[in-house]
Scaffold this active site. Structure first.
Site, short mmCIF file in Angstrom:
data_model
loop_
_atom_site.label_atom_id
_atom_site.label_comp_id
_atom_site.label_asym_id
_atom_site.label_seq_id
_atom_site.Cartn_x
_atom_site.Cartn_y
_atom_site.Cartn_z
N HIS A 209 -2.15 4.02 11.91
CA HIS A 209 -1.08 3.19 12.45
C HIS A 209 0.27 3.90 12.57
O HIS A 209 1.18 3.40 13.21
CB HIS A 209 -0.88 1.92 11.61
CG HIS A 209 -0.14 2.17 10.32
ND1 HIS A 209 -0.76 2.58 9.19
CD2 HIS A 209 1.17 2.07 10.01
CE1 HIS A 209 0.12 2.72 8.21
NE2 HIS A 209 1.30 2.43 8.68
C1 UD1 Z 1 5.81 -0.55 9.71
C2 UD1 Z 1 6.66 0.49 8.96
C3 UD1 Z 1 5.74 1.57 8.41
C4 UD1 Z 1 4.61 0.99 7.59
C5 UD1 Z 1 3.88 -0.09 8.38
C6 UD1 Z 1 2.88 -0.76 7.48
C7 UD1 Z 1 8.93 0.86 9.83
C8 UD1 Z 1 9.78 1.79 10.60
N1 UD1 Z 1 7.61 1.13 9.85
O1 UD1 Z 1 5.23 0.12 10.81
O2 UD1 Z 1 6.49 2.44 7.57
O3 UD1 Z 1 3.71 2.03 7.27
O4 UD1 Z 1 4.82 -1.07 8.84
O5 UD1 Z 1 1.87 -1.40 8.20
O6 UD1 Z 1 9.42 -0.07 9.24
N2 UD1 Z 1 2.94 -5.99 15.29
C9 UD1 Z 1 2.18 -7.09 15.61
N3 UD1 Z 1 1.91 -7.99 14.62
C10 UD1 Z 1 2.36 -7.85 13.35
C11 UD1 Z 1 3.11 -6.72 13.03
C12 UD1 Z 1 3.40 -5.79 14.02
O7 UD1 Z 1 1.75 -7.26 16.76
O8 UD1 Z 1 2.11 -8.72 12.50
C13 UD1 Z 1 3.31 -5.05 16.35
C14 UD1 Z 1 4.80 -5.15 16.63
O9 UD1 Z 1 5.09 -6.12 17.54
C15 UD1 Z 1 5.14 -3.78 17.13
C16 UD1 Z 1 4.14 -2.88 16.41
O10 UD1 Z 1 3.10 -3.71 15.91
O11 UD1 Z 1 4.91 -3.68 18.51
C17 UD1 Z 1 4.77 -2.10 15.29
O12 UD1 Z 1 5.33 -2.94 14.29
P1 UD1 Z 1 6.55 -2.44 13.36
O13 UD1 Z 1 6.78 -3.41 12.29
O14 UD1 Z 1 7.72 -2.05 14.23
O15 UD1 Z 1 6.06 -1.08 12.76
P2 UD1 Z 1 4.69 -0.68 12.08
O16 UD1 Z 1 4.04 0.34 12.91
O17 UD1 Z 1 3.93 -1.88 11.69
N1 UDP Z 2 -4.37 -3.13 3.85
C1 UDP Z 2 -5.01 -4.37 3.92
N2 UDP Z 2 -5.72 -4.66 5.05
C2 UDP Z 2 -5.84 -3.80 6.10
C3 UDP Z 2 -5.20 -2.54 6.01
C4 UDP Z 2 -4.46 -2.25 4.87
O1 UDP Z 2 -4.95 -5.16 2.98
O2 UDP Z 2 -6.51 -4.15 7.09
C5 UDP Z 2 -3.58 -2.81 2.65
C6 UDP Z 2 -4.03 -1.55 1.96
O3 UDP Z 2 -5.10 -1.81 1.07
C7 UDP Z 2 -2.76 -1.10 1.25
C8 UDP Z 2 -1.68 -1.51 2.22
O4 UDP Z 2 -2.25 -2.53 3.05
O5 UDP Z 2 -2.59 -1.81 0.03
C9 UDP Z 2 -1.24 -0.34 3.05
O6 UDP Z 2 -0.48 -0.78 4.11
P1 UDP Z 2 -0.31 0.05 5.47
O7 UDP Z 2 -1.41 1.03 5.61
O8 UDP Z 2 -0.08 -0.94 6.54
O9 UDP Z 2 1.11 0.78 5.25
P2 UDP Z 2 1.61 2.10 4.50
O10 UDP Z 2 1.11 2.09 3.10
O11 UDP Z 2 1.16 3.28 5.30
O12 UDP Z 2 3.10 1.98 4.60
#
Ligand code: UD1
Ligand code: UDP
Length: 370
Positions: A209
């Site tokens: 991601h």
């Molecule tokens: C964010 C964090 C990242 C973390 C990740 C965990 C920042 C800069 N990044 O990245 O550090 O590792 O969360 O998962 O804060 N979206 C959906 N539904 C949701 C959530 C997101 O469709 O419930 C879509 C958003 O609309 C957007 C994209 O996913 O287009 C990215 O979401 P965003 O929260 O900006 O960043 P992540 O890649 O999730």
């Molecule tokens: N996780 C979850 N369901 C999923 C993917 C991840 O519960 O489908 C949990 C995972 O076990 C861990 C956390 O989400 O505890 C990690 O989050 P993510 O990979 O989104 O973010 P990061 O740690 O890279 O910021």
């Protein structure tokens, strides 16, 4: 003592679950001394990315949900800053608690610091030394705005010292380890592999991601090409993050999903279950690299560096970047020998603490009650 906890993204709900539970335990013995209100910025909003964690991990319902969803980092962080400031002006808490390195973390820390509200940062001191990552900018800024810095590892403590932060640093261990220990056997009892048509050690679990991968067509294509080759020999299960789903479409790479077992994002307990029985984990997630280590599963990391250097130094995690050949080389070399993990335990090496990080954080916060 009045605390506002700011969360917004999936990994933060899991981290906050440990500390909120420790606060409740502390309160039971100390006449409800600490009041905690949770503020959800809304950064992650799908039920499977948010609500499911609150329900399953019994996290108190957020008092505030700002519903802020923006595409660009500046707009997202700016709107959060404005709205969090309003809440802080109304609530006047003694302390603001933030987790990790997302835009929600930075917005919370900045809003509080400007109002002279003390900031406590859980997962302080982590560094990738790569300023192109949004997370690195968020964590450096947050650490420098924080009054209490709760580090998960000794390496994190040293990183802060190198940057001239000398006070109120506590190596408490990793709150995600607390959660992993608590839910491991519950996940094992509650979920069977049959629901995914999988067998013990008969599949690879994968997540992708990170912006550095999903935003770059070349990296994404190379990663998915490698996964496709691995999938020719063993099922590859991939709970797909909404960001990656969108970006595969934008880059016209959706066809690369066909050989993989794509599932929707899963709940925490399901994820733990999938992690525990995987032959290997391939991921660019920070949290999942550590969970692979906690559950004694070899990990290949789809990044050019990691903040969780202990997992690499101890031989349990290989940094592969996004290069198809490097991923495949490491996949072929991945051993199934778990004696490495067991011998670390025997030697008393617990780089992420012993599962009591959240208690320690609450003890420190309560002792410093203004
Ligand atoms: C964010 C964090 C990242 C973390 C990740 C965990 C920042 C800069 N990044 O990245 O550090 O590792 O969360 O998962 O804060 N979206 C959906 N539904 C949701 C959530 C997101 O469709 O419930 C879509 C958003 O609309 C957007 C994209 O996913 O287009 C990215 O979401 P965003 O929260 O900006 O960043 P992540 O890649 O999730
Ligand atoms: N996780 C979850 N369901 C999923 C993917 C991840 O519960 O489908 C949990 C995972 O076990 C861990 C956390 O989400 O505890 C990690 O989050 P993510 O990979 O989104 O973010 P990061 O740690 O890279 O910021």
């Amino acid at each position: 003592m009045k605390i506002i906890t700011v969360v917004g993204a999936r990994p933060q709900f899991i981290k906050a679950a440990a500390v909120s539970r420790a606060i409740a335990r502390y309160n039971a013995d100390n006449n409800g001394e600490i009041s905690e209100n949770i503020l959800h910025t809304g950064q992650h909003y799908d039920t499977k990315m948010s609500d499911v964690f609150f329900e399953q991990l019994e996290i108190p319902k957020p008092e505030y949900n700002l519903g802020i969803v923006e595409k660009n980092h500046g707009a997202m962080t700016g709107r959060m800053l404005e709205q969090i400031e309003k809440v802080l002006l109304d609530e006047r808490p003694d302390l603001l608690l933030v987790y990790g390195d997302t835009n929600s973390t930075l917005a919370g820390a900045l809003a509080a610091a400007k109002l002279h509200v003390s900031v406590a940062h859980v997962e302080a001191g982590l560094r990738s030394w790569n300023r192109r990552m949004p997370e690195e900018i968020n964590r450096v800024m947050t650490d420098h705005l924080s009054a209490s810095l709760f580090c998960p590892t000794e390496a994190a403590v040293q990183n802060l010292k190198k940057e001239g932060i000398a006070q109120d640093i506590y190596n408490v261990g990793d709150v995600m380890y607390d959660v992993a220990l608590k839910y491991r056997s519950i996940a094992d009892k509650k979920y069977g592999l049959e629901q995914w048509r999988l067998e013990e050690k008969g599949y690879v679990l994968c997540t992708v991601h990170r912006a550095e991968n999903s935003d770059h067509k070349g990296r994404l294509q190379s990663i998915f090409n490698a996964l496709n080759e691995i999938a020719a020999g063993i099922p590859v299960v991939l709970p797909l993050h909404p960001r990656t789903r969108k970006m595969l479409k934008v880059h016209e790479l959706e066809y690369l999903l066909d050989p993989l077992r794509i599932i929707e994002p899963v709940s925490y307990l399901e994820m733990v279950r999938l992690e525990m029985s995987a032959k290997a984990i391939i991921t660019d997630s920070g949290g999942i690299q550590k969970e692979a280590f906690f559950h004694k599963v070899p990990c290949l990391t789809l990044r050019d560096e990691t903040e969780w250097v202990e997992t690499v130094d101890l031989g349990c995690n290989k940094i592969c970047g996004a290069d198809r050949e490097v991923i495949l080389e490491n996949w072929n070399a991945t051993c199934e020998d778990r004696s490495l993990f067991h011998s670390l335990e025997k030697k008393g090496m617990y780089p992420y603490g012993k599962g009591s990080a959240a208690e320690r954080i609450v003890e420190v916060l309560a002792a410093g009650d203004p």
